[in-house]
Enzyme design. Structure first.
Site, PDB file in Angstrom:
ATOM      1  N   LYS A  43       0.830  -1.211   0.000  1.00  0.00           N
ATOM      2  CA  LYS A  43       0.000   0.000   0.000  1.00  0.00           C
ATOM      3  C   LYS A  43       0.861   1.255   0.000  1.00  0.00           C
ATOM      4  O   LYS A  43       0.473   2.273  -0.542  1.00  0.00           O
ATOM      5  CB  LYS A  43      -0.968  -0.005   1.176  1.00  0.00           C
ATOM      6  N   ARG A  44       2.045   1.193   0.598  1.00  0.00           N
ATOM      7  CA  ARG A  44       2.914   2.371   0.643  1.00  0.00           C
ATOM      8  C   ARG A  44       3.520   2.677  -0.719  1.00  0.00           C
ATOM      9  O   ARG A  44       3.624   3.824  -1.127  1.00  0.00           O
ATOM     10  CB  ARG A  44       4.019   2.167   1.671  1.00  0.00           C
TER      11      ARG A  44
END
Length: 190
Positions: free
Chosen positions: A127-128
Site C-alpha cells: 500500500k505504501r
C-alpha cells in the site's frame, strides 16, 4: 544485551541511556523437555519451531514506540480480531506472535498465510509503494461491479485445479486454498 544483570540494566536506563524493551524468553528445556511452538496454518498446514530457535525480539524501540509485533498483537487482542490474512513473508513472524499472545493471555487469531502478490517489477505489492493499485476505492470509483471485484479477489494469488474465469461467490469459499485440507493430508477436491 541479554547478559546485563537487572541492576545494571536499571542503572543504565536511569542514567538516560537509550534502550529497547525485549521479549523476556527463557532459554533451554522446561522440565527437561525442549519447548516446541506450534500452529496450524489454513494454507501451509502444521508449522512448528523450537522456542529456543526464536531470536530475541524487541517489543519497544529505544524511542519508546512499539514494534510491529507488539502493536499488531495488542491491537488484534483489543479488537478481538478472529482472522488475519497475511502474506507469506509473515509466516516466520507468527512464532513471535504466538509468544506475545500467550503473554497477553489471549487466543491467537486464525491467520491463514497467502502467497505474496507482486507488482510487474517483481516487488512485493504494498500500500505504501503501490497506493491506488491496492485500494478497493480505486476500483469502486472506476465503476467495477462489486461481484466482479469479489471474483477477482477470490482468484488472486492462486488458481483452482480446473481453470475458470468466474467463480460464484458461494462456490469460491469452497475452492479457496484456505478451505482445503493442509498440504500433507490434502486430497484433490476439484
Amino acid at each position: 544485551m541479554r547478559e546485563l544483570s537487572r541492576e545494571e540494566s536499571d542503572r543504565r536506563a536511569a542514567s538516560g541511556e537509550p534502550f529497547a524493551l525485549r521479549y523476556p524468553r527463557s532459554r533451554g528445556p522446561e522440565n527437561g523437555i525442549a519447548r516446541t511452538l506450534r500452529f496450524t496454518d489454513a494454507v501451509y498446514g502444521e508449522q512448528s519451531k523450537l522456542a529456543d530457535e526464536v531470536e530475541d525480539f524487541a517489543l519497544l524501540r529505544s524511542d519508546g514506540f512499539p514494534t510491529y509485533h507488539l502493536a499488531s498483537c495488542v491491537d488484534d487482542a483489543d479488537l478481538r480480531i478472529s482472522h488475519i490474512i497475511r502474506g507469506q513473508d509473515h509466516l516466520t513472524n507468527t512464532f513471535k506472535h504466538l509468544l506475545i499472545f500467550e503473554a497477553l493471555g489471549v487466543r491467537r487469531p486464525s491467520s491463514p498465510i497467502c502467497p505474496l502478490l507482486v507488482a510487474p517489477d517483481g516487488a512485493k505489492l504494498s500500500k505504501r509503494k503501490h497506493g491506488p493499485v491496492v485500494s478497493v476505492t480505486t476500483y469502486r470509483d472506476a465503476g467495477f461491479l462489486a461481484a466482479a471485484f469479489i471474483n477477482f479477489l477470490c482468484l488472486l494469488g492462486w488458481s483452482p485445479k480446473r481453470p475458470r474465469v468466474h467463480a460464484a461467490r458461494r462456490d469460491s469459499l469452497g475452492l479457496h486454498p484456505r478451505k482445503r485440507q493442509p498440504r500433507q493430508r490434502r486430497r484433490e477436491l476439484y
